[in-house]
Structures are given as structure tokens and as C-alpha cells.
Design a protein around this motif. Structure first.
Motif, PDB file in Angstrom:
ATOM      1  N   ASN A  35       1.419   2.609  -2.240  1.00 34.41           N
ATOM      2  CA  ASN A  35       2.023   2.462  -4.205  1.00 34.41           C
ATOM      3  C   ASN A  35       2.920   2.048  -4.400  1.00 34.41           C
ATOM      4  O   ASN A  35       3.712   1.058  -4.511  1.00 34.41           O
ATOM      5  CB  ASN A  35       1.064   2.823  -5.023  1.00 34.41           C
ATOM      6  N   TYR A  36       4.337   2.890  -3.449  1.00 33.76           N
ATOM      7  CA  TYR A  36       5.282   2.190  -3.565  1.00 33.76           C
ATOM      8  C   TYR A  36       6.315   1.774  -2.595  1.00 33.76           C
ATOM      9  O   TYR A  36       7.085   0.961  -2.637  1.00 33.76           O
ATOM     10  CB  TYR A  36       6.332   3.449  -3.486  1.00 33.76           C
ATOM     11  N   VAL A  37       4.948   1.577  -1.533  1.00 38.39           N
ATOM     12  CA  VAL A  37       5.523   0.350   0.412  1.00 38.39           C
ATOM     13  C   VAL A  37       4.857  -0.710  -0.679  1.00 38.39           C
ATOM     14  O   VAL A  37       5.257  -1.673  -0.541  1.00 38.39           O
ATOM     15  CB  VAL A  37       6.194   1.334   1.066  1.00 38.39           C
ATOM     16  N   GLY A  38       3.615  -1.127  -0.097  1.00 39.84           N
ATOM     17  CA  GLY A  38       3.059  -1.460  -0.182  1.00 39.84           C
ATOM     18  C   GLY A  38       2.157  -2.031   1.169  1.00 39.84           C
ATOM     19  O   GLY A  38       2.140  -1.460   2.874  1.00 39.84           O
ATOM     20  N   ARG A  39       1.453  -3.196   1.203  1.00 43.91           N
ATOM     21  CA  ARG A  39       0.919  -3.850   2.476  1.00 43.91           C
ATOM     22  C   ARG A  39       1.911  -5.182   2.188  1.00 43.91           C
ATOM     23  O   ARG A  39       2.076  -5.986   1.764  1.00 43.91           O
ATOM     24  CB  ARG A  39      -0.439  -4.232   1.771  1.00 43.91           C
ATOM     25  N   LYS A  40       1.882  -5.638   4.004  1.00 47.78           N
ATOM     26  CA  LYS A  40       2.663  -7.294   3.983  1.00 47.78           C
ATOM     27  C   LYS A  40       2.015  -7.992   4.908  1.00 47.78           C
ATOM     28  O   LYS A  40       1.317  -7.748   5.822  1.00 47.78           O
ATOM     29  CB  LYS A  40       3.872  -6.671   5.554  1.00 47.78           C
ATOM     30  N   ARG A  41       0.589  -8.888   4.307  1.00 53.06           N
ATOM     31  CA  ARG A  41       0.076  -9.551   4.987  1.00 53.06           C
ATOM     32  C   ARG A  41      -0.237 -11.008   3.244  1.00 53.06           C
ATOM     33  O   ARG A  41      -0.292 -11.893   4.020  1.00 53.06           O
ATOM     34  CB  ARG A  41      -1.263  -8.868   5.261  1.00 53.06           C
ATOM     35  N   SER A  42      -0.423 -10.494   2.528  1.00 54.23           N
ATOM     36  CA  SER A  42      -1.500 -11.889   1.801  1.00 54.23           C
ATOM     37  C   SER A  42      -0.791 -12.609   1.101  1.00 54.23           C
ATOM     38  O   SER A  42      -0.568 -13.092   0.863  1.00 54.23           O
ATOM     39  CB  SER A  42      -1.872 -10.748   0.351  1.00 54.23           C
ATOM     40  N   MET A  43       0.668 -12.712   0.853  1.00 52.20           N
ATOM     41  CA  MET A  43       1.563 -13.176   0.559  1.00 52.20           C
ATOM     42  C   MET A  43       3.283 -14.064   1.452  1.00 52.20           C
ATOM     43  O   MET A  43       3.170 -12.857   1.634  1.00 52.20           O
ATOM     44  CB  MET A  43       2.124 -12.947  -1.139  1.00 52.20           C
ATOM     45  N   SER A  44       3.400 -14.962   1.521  1.00 47.18           N
ATOM     46  CA  SER A  44       4.564 -15.242   2.180  1.00 47.18           C
ATOM     47  C   SER A  44       5.550 -16.541   1.281  1.00 47.18           C
ATOM     48  O   SER A  44       5.227 -16.996   0.345  1.00 47.18           O
ATOM     49  CB  SER A  44       3.435 -15.837   2.924  1.00 47.18           C
TER      50      SER A  44
END
Ligand SMILES: *[C@@H]1O[C@H](CO)[C@@H](O)[C@H](O)[C@H]1NC(C)=O
Ligand SMILES: *[C@@H]1O[C@H](CO)[C@@H](O)[C@H](O)[C@H]1NC(C)=O
Ligand SMILES: [Zn+2]
Length: 307
Positions: free
Chosen positions: A127-136
Motif C-alpha cells: 500500500n505504501y510502495v505499490g506495484r510497478k507494472r500497470s502504468m507508463s
């Protein structure tokens, strides 16, 4: 893939100042267990500002926003929108369903299985870092961090996990009601949980709530529903105090009134026995200290977490 506008939060260039910009992003197709949501309501929470105004190890930090709540004030707490696409293995929602968004939880750790997703083992990371995949970023293809607080809802479109969505299909009569329901996702549940689950306040309790934003109003309404003996609402903004009265505060304390001195003196005037439950939503150290000093001897401090 859809093109969307989104607020991107970058590392601050000045200490304690946010560095946000509105940019075009590409939102990729939802993956396994993920949902594409078109946002309808969002608002800003103190946590958005706090976490994006300090230097983070991650460079790009895409953040969430929240709802549009009471009267004139600003926006606080969490997104709501319409499902536009679903990935594999999504069962809770279908395309076209209205949804409310909240934090992410893993659904498989001991805490999640015990129905306490707010204490999920992966809470901080997810929740405070998140994921790095779905947006560019549209302009250079750079992949950015998303799913802040499970949602990154300060965007036209965002990819969230199924665990972050609540299907509101049965609750709504009109799409515009999403704006009213959106604060349930963070502010209201934080305030409500503090009164109901942590303090377990009941009819014998005198409750003081410091700060009447979404969290404070959620706490107030819950204290009212639970018939607490007295409810003291504290704020410095006139409209909020007036709204608090209509929602069930038995007393209000106006900290911008020139006759106001300290919370402990003011509460002694109101309630000879002191207060038995204090909920602070402001994070202001002086108020927290005075709040503790206002409590009856039987009460010990309890950690409600920071909001
Ligand atoms: C709070 O105090 C300020 C300053 O005296 C005043 O302008 C305001 O009307 C008061 N608000 C309420 C709700 O009493
Ligand atoms: C408390 O009551 C006393 C006596 O009526 C009054 O002088 C004082 O201003 C009150 N204090 C607050 C903070 O309201
Ligand atoms: Zn978990």
C-alpha cells in the motif's frame, strides 16, 4: 491499453513540499486478479501529502486520492468508479459494475484469513510502495509505481487488485452516488473502526474526537450510533463544528475561539469526570498531549495507528 491523465508524484525537490504534475499515462490491460477502474470520485488525504512530501527510496510515486465529502471542504479519502475491464480469475466484479476502492490485502496470510486485512503481513509493501507494472508515462514509456494505497485513484483510469474493490452494484441507484460512498474506503472506516473495534465505546463512555474531517466524522457518527453518553467534537473550523452538531455531537469545542485555553481545561468544564475515550485525527502533538491529559485515570493510551 487506455490513455489516461494521472497525477504523478515525484521525489520532492524542496524539503516537505510535494512535487506533483498532471501527465498522460498508458494504462495496460489488467493482469491476473486485477481490475481496470474508471474513476468517478476521488479526494485527497493527509497521508497522500505526507508520504509524497518526504524523500522516498522509490523515485516515482503515483498516489491515490479520495473522495468528495461534506460541505465545502476539500477532498479526502479514497476512490470510487466503474469497472471497465477485468483480468483472469476475477470473480467479485464484472465490467460495468460500480465499485468503491480501499487498501490492498493479500487474502492469504494469517491476519487476512482471520478477517483482519488491515493487519495484512504485506500491508506496508503493497500500500505504501505499490506495484510497478500497470502504468507508463506516455512521453517516454517509463514504468511508474502504482497501486498506492491499493488504488492510485487520482487518475482517470487505474489498475487495482480484486482485494481492493467492493462491488457497490446493489447499493447504488445512480452513478453520482459513488461520490457519497467513496469516503467509506478510508476515512469513515478508520474513524468507525477506532470507536467500534479499538475503543469499543458504549453507553457509559464520554468520547472526545479531535479533528472533524472524514475520520473524525466517521468516529462521531459511530459514537452516536453506539449511544455514547457524551460526544465532544473538537475543531477550529466553523462549518465542521456545525456539521458535527447536526451529526450528533453533544458538545463542541472551538479551538479558534479566543476563550479556548487547553483541551483539559475545556473538558473539565464540560464533563466533571473527564473523558474516557479520545480519538485524535490531527497528529498535532500539543492536541494529542492535551487529549491524554483530559482522560480519566482509568484509561490508558491505545495506539490507533496514524492516519
Ligand atoms: C469559533 O470561534 C471563531 C473565533 O471566535 C468564530 O469566528 C466561529 O464562529 C466559532 N465557531 C463556532 C461554530 O462557534
Ligand atoms: C471554564 O470555565 C471557567 C469558569 O466558568 C471559565 O472562566 C473558563 O474560560 C472556561 N474555560 C474554557 C476553556 O472554556
Ligand atoms: Zn494478508
Amino acid at each position: 491499453m487506455v490513455v489516461s491523465k494521472a497525477v504523478i508524484a515525484r521525489e520532492p525537490t524542496h524539503p516537505l513540499a510535494v512535487n506533483w504534475s498532471l501527465e498522460d499515462v498508458d494504462v495496460h490491460a489488467p493482469g491476473d486478479g486485477e481490475v481496470l477502474v474508471e474513476m468517478r470520485a476521488s479526494g485527497i488525504c493527509h497521508t497522500d501529502i505526507l508520504l509524497t512530501s518526504v524523500s522516498l527510496l522509490i523515485r516515482f510515486f503515483f498516489f491515490f486520492l479520495t473522495f468528495i465529502f461534506n460541505v465545502a471542504l476539500a477532498k479526502s479519502e479514497l476512490g470510487a468508479g466503474i469497472v471497465r475491464d477485468v483480468g483472469k480469475n476475477v470473480h467479485a466484479v464484472a465490467v460495468g459494475d460500480p465499485v468503491l476502492l480501499s487498501f490492498h490485502s493479500c487474502s492469504s496470510c494469517e491476519q487476512c484469513k482471520d478477517c483482519h486485512p488491515a493487519y495484512c503481513d504485506e500491508f506496508g509493501q503493497e500500500n505504501y510502495v505499490g506495484r510497478k507494472r500497470s502504468m507508463s508515462l506516455r512521453k517516454n514509456g517509463e514504468i511508474i509505481w502504482t497501486r498506492f494505497f491499493g488504488q492510485s485513484s487520482f487518475a482517470q483510469y487505474s489498475i487495482v487488485s480484486e482485494a481492493s474493490v467492493v462491488n457497490a452494484k446493489e447499493l447504488l441507484h445512480h452513478d453520482h452516488e459513488l461520490e457519497l460512498f467513496a469516503p467509506l474506503g478510508c476515512g469513515f472506516q478508520t474513524g468507525m473502526g477506532a470507536i467500534q473495534n479499538i475503543a469499543a465505546a458504549g453507553i457509559a463512555e464520554t468520547v472526545m474526537i479531535i479533528g472533524m474531517g472524514a475520520v473524525g466524522m466517521g468516529a462521531l457518527m459511530t459514537a452516536k450510533i453506539r449511544n455514547c453518553k457524551a460526544i465532544i467534537a473538537v475543531d477550529r473550523i466553523k462549518d465542521r463544528l456545525e456539521l458535527a452538531k447536526t451529526l450528533g455531537a453533544s458538545h463542541i469545542l472551538n479551538t479558534s475561539d479566543p476563550s479556548f485555553t487547553t483541551l483539559n481545561e475545556a473538558t473539565r468544564n464540560l464533563s466533571a469526570g473527564g473523558v474516557s475515550v479520545v480519538i485524535d485525527t490531527t497528529g498535532v502533538p500539543t492536541l494529542i498531549e492535551q487529549g491524554i491529559q483530559s482522560t480519566t485515570a482509568r484509561v490508558g493510551p491505545r495506539d490507533l495507528g496514524m492516519h
